[in-house]
Design a protein around this motif. Structure first.
Motif, PDB file in Angstrom:
ATOM      1  N   ALA A  65      -4.904  12.087   1.287  1.00  0.00           N
ATOM      2  CA  ALA A  65      -3.653  13.157   1.930  1.00  0.00           C
ATOM      3  C   ALA A  65      -2.333  12.459   1.448  1.00  0.00           C
ATOM      4  O   ALA A  65      -1.343  11.220   0.403  1.00  0.00           O
ATOM      5  CB  ALA A  65      -3.980  12.790   2.900  1.00  0.00           C
ATOM      6  N   SER A  66      -1.401  13.072   0.304  1.00  0.00           N
ATOM      7  CA  SER A  66      -0.276  13.258   0.539  1.00  0.00           C
ATOM      8  C   SER A  66       0.670  14.116   0.239  1.00  0.00           C
ATOM      9  O   SER A  66       0.278  14.816   1.514  1.00  0.00           O
ATOM     10  CB  SER A  66      -0.290  13.579  -1.617  1.00  0.00           C
ATOM     11  N   ALA A  67       1.976  13.664   0.843  1.00  0.00           N
ATOM     12  CA  ALA A  67       3.762  14.635   1.551  1.00  0.00           C
ATOM     13  C   ALA A  67       3.053  15.959   1.277  1.00  0.00           C
ATOM     14  O   ALA A  67       3.144  16.533   2.208  1.00  0.00           O
ATOM     15  CB  ALA A  67       4.108  14.183   0.564  1.00  0.00           C
ATOM     16  N   SER A  68       2.773  16.124  -0.615  1.00  0.00           N
ATOM     17  CA  SER A  68       2.502  18.128  -0.418  1.00  0.00           C
ATOM     18  C   SER A  68       2.186  18.444   0.852  1.00  0.00           C
ATOM     19  O   SER A  68       1.907  20.245   1.465  1.00  0.00           O
ATOM     20  CB  SER A  68       1.786  18.295  -1.603  1.00  0.00           C
ATOM     21  N   MET A 116       0.799   6.597  11.164  1.00  0.00           N
ATOM     22  CA  MET A 116       0.146   5.856  11.604  1.00  0.00           C
ATOM     23  C   MET A 116      -0.579   5.464  11.230  1.00  0.00           C
ATOM     24  O   MET A 116      -1.540   5.505  10.125  1.00  0.00           O
ATOM     25  CB  MET A 116      -1.015   6.907  13.257  1.00  0.00           C
ATOM     26  N   SER A 117      -0.688   3.948  11.443  1.00  0.00           N
ATOM     27  CA  SER A 117      -2.152   3.045  11.509  1.00  0.00           C
ATOM     28  C   SER A 117      -2.705   2.542  12.310  1.00  0.00           C
ATOM     29  O   SER A 117      -2.240   2.584  13.144  1.00  0.00           O
ATOM     30  CB  SER A 117      -1.497   1.543  10.233  1.00  0.00           C
ATOM     31  N   VAL A 118      -3.734   1.692  12.043  1.00  0.00           N
ATOM     32  CA  VAL A 118      -4.547   0.938  12.561  1.00  0.00           C
ATOM     33  C   VAL A 118      -4.905   0.137  12.203  1.00  0.00           C
ATOM     34  O   VAL A 118      -5.377  -0.425  10.849  1.00  0.00           O
ATOM     35  CB  VAL A 118      -5.843   1.900  13.277  1.00  0.00           C
ATOM     36  N   TRP A 119      -4.973  -0.970  13.698  1.00  0.00           N
ATOM     37  CA  TRP A 119      -5.423  -2.565  12.790  1.00  0.00           C
ATOM     38  C   TRP A 119      -6.242  -4.222  13.475  1.00  0.00           C
ATOM     39  O   TRP A 119      -5.514  -2.889  15.243  1.00  0.00           O
ATOM     40  CB  TRP A 119      -3.850  -4.219  12.748  1.00  0.00           C
ATOM     41  N   GLY A 153      -1.878   8.143   6.125  1.00  0.00           N
ATOM     42  CA  GLY A 153      -0.643   7.467   5.290  1.00  0.00           C
ATOM     43  C   GLY A 153       0.786   9.274   5.323  1.00  0.00           C
ATOM     44  O   GLY A 153       0.307   9.778   7.080  1.00  0.00           O
ATOM     45  N   ASP A 154       1.709   9.300   4.559  1.00  0.00           N
ATOM     46  CA  ASP A 154       2.581  10.006   4.526  1.00  0.00           C
ATOM     47  C   ASP A 154       2.400  11.340   5.081  1.00  0.00           C
ATOM     48  O   ASP A 154       2.382  12.135   5.129  1.00  0.00           O
ATOM     49  CB  ASP A 154       4.001   9.751   3.264  1.00  0.00           C
TER      50      ASP A 154
END
Length: 491
Positions: A341-344, A303-306, A319-320
């Motif tokens: 934050a990472s996928a882990s 998800m991202s906000v613009w 991010g992921d």
């Protein structure tokens, strides 16, 4: 244009959350066979809900009705459309074989189309007038868009228009300019426009003289792949609320989110901004006091906000690692920086997240907890709904630097949630792959899942209650017990 209320920065996860059970559940259809899940827990034999629409809920943010008509329309995987009355908990209308292919999206005509206007001030009589909810449009992968009068039961009475290219699928639809213009996102990377001004000879809904939507033209340069979402939005162009214009957002498998001004005579002149989301886009929604922001959800469950006017990304919302962040928020552990934050973090809890997918986002009012006063000045906010394959749903509020889990939607669905409708009075209706429409009162008191509180869940299919056998009840109780053992009970 004013700046968005969001700003870049680390997200703090607030872990206060309440658990709600549905106030009523309706099964929209049945088939002769049940679908067996790998866990041994059965769905009711039925068809998936693919899309939902309500005259009180427009995810472009243009919903203007302070009253609720109590009507939900759902597109099913058997290509039928059902109309459901949330007040009587009954399915009141069904259109069989509405299309020759899967139905991509439904949309009701707005109240302005019926001559009700858009003024919902407290001293205006039409503020209490719900939209008639008689006309609905559908887009289908069979390459057609259709207009249905829900007062007529036969699908043969629908007004139909066909896309211009062979084997072109209609993937998304949105109505703008008071319901007089339809935009359709297609599988040929185009945005097709249809003139709806002459679909009826007057705004009198007793007049049944309809004409098919008239094809006007298309945008062909905005995207290079399937156009998965189109959304009209009326935005404020200055701090003065009476200075407004209509814009059209389109999202695609090519990862681009574009904003156009459809009032311009050419596609080149209409283009306002282009945002590269970086992944195939599945859902979009405008947000902000003047709808100056846009939220994008992707097929990668990010998800991202613009800020769309400047085409600047405000935040990637983890991010992921977003699903891991949202899962951690539910169980009350961890603070994550949205830049690190990472996928882990999404590999927690035995390799499976509590949150497995994102359903959609919405800029709306949510009345204070326990309050039934929907006329009070409750500030709107951006909300995102997520879920998992067990049927659990989660509602989060997304603020400038904080994601707050608000509600755990529990005990309604047995499969993935596909769509939802959200009204201004705090009622949420969700539809899922189990063919269930579940109605939730988000203003109600939460029930602790560890308190032993009981809940009455009325299941309705067509015109009667469904009697669940004892074995089904035992499986349900066993499944709930497994969930508590596996994930704990932090509520």
């Amino acid at each position: 244009m004013a700046s968005t209320p969001f700003s870049p920065g680390p997200y703090t996860l607030n872990t206060a959350m309440k658990t709600l059970h549905p106030i009523q559940t309706t099964v929209t259809s049945f088939t002769s066979e049940s679908t067996q899940r790998a866990s041994g827990f059965e769905y009711d034999g039925s068809h998936y809900i693919l899309s939902m629409a309500s005259p009180n809920d427009d995810d472009s943010g243009n919903s203007s009705s302070s009253s609720t008509s109590g009507v939900i329309a759902a597109a099913l995987s058997n290509r039928s459309i059902v109309q459901y009355d949330t007040r009587t908990n009954q399915i009141v209308h069904r259109i069989e074989k509405a299309h020759d292919g899967p139905i991509s999206e439904l949309v009701f005509f707005p109240r302005e189309y019926y001559g009700l206007g858009n003024d919902i001030s407290a001293d205006n009589d039409i503020a209490t007038t719900a939209p008639p909810a008689t006309l609905i449009m559908s887009a289908s992968q069979d390459g057609t868009v259709k207009l249905f009068d829900l007062r007529v039961s036969s699908s043969s009475s629908a007004m139909m228009s066909t896309l211009q290219h062979p084997n072109e699928q209609a993937l998304s639809i949105s109505l703008g300019y008071g319901g007089t213009l339809a935009a359709v996102g297609t599988s040929k990377s185009r945005i097709a426009f249809f003139d709806l001004r002459y679909t009826t000879t007057s705004c009198n809904t007793n007049n049944n003289n309809y004409a098919s939507p008239k094809w006007m033209g298309s945008y062909q340069d905005a995207h290079t792949d399937d156009v998965t979402r189109v959304r009209f939005q009326t935005v404020s162009t200055t701090s003065q609320s009476n200075s407004q214009k209509v814009v059209l957002a389109s999202a695609s498998e090519d990862g681009l989110l574009t904003i156009h001004d459809p009032s311009q005579s050419t596609e080149e002149a209409a283009l306002l901004s282009v945002m590269n989301i970086g992944s195939p886009i599945r859902h979009i929604g405008f947000f902000g006091p003047q709808y100056e922001g846009v939220c994008a959800l992707t097929g990668n469950e990010t998800m991202s906000v613009w800020h769309w006017d400047s085409a600047q990304r405000i935040s990637d919302c983890g991010g992921d690692g977003l699903r891991g962040m949202l899962s951690d928020a539910v169980v009350g552990v961890g603070n994550y920086d949205n830049h690190t934050a990472s996928a882990s973090s999404s590999e927690s809890y035995g390799g499976k997240n509590l949150v497995e997918y994102l359903v959609g986002c919405r800029w709306t009012n949510l009345p204070d907890h326990g309050s039934k006063d929907t006329t009070s000045s409750v500030s709107p906010a951006l909300y995102v709904i997520a879920g998992n394959s067990n049927g659990d749903g989660y509602v989060y509020r997304v603020d400038a630097n904080q994601i707050t889990p608000l509600v755990h939607l529990k005990g309604g669905h047995r499969g993935c949630i596909r769509d939802f409708c959200w009204s201004n009075d705090g009622r949420l209706v969700t539809g899922g792959e189990d063919a269930r429409l579940c109605q939730w009162d988000l203003t109600g008191d939460g029930i602790s899942s560890s308190s032993g509180a009981t809940h009455s869940n009325n299941l309705v299919g067509g015109s009667g209650k469904i009697k669940r056998d004892r074995s089904s009840k035992q499986r349900s109780e066993k499944n709930d017990a497994k969930g508590k053992t596996k994930f704990g009970s932090p509520y």
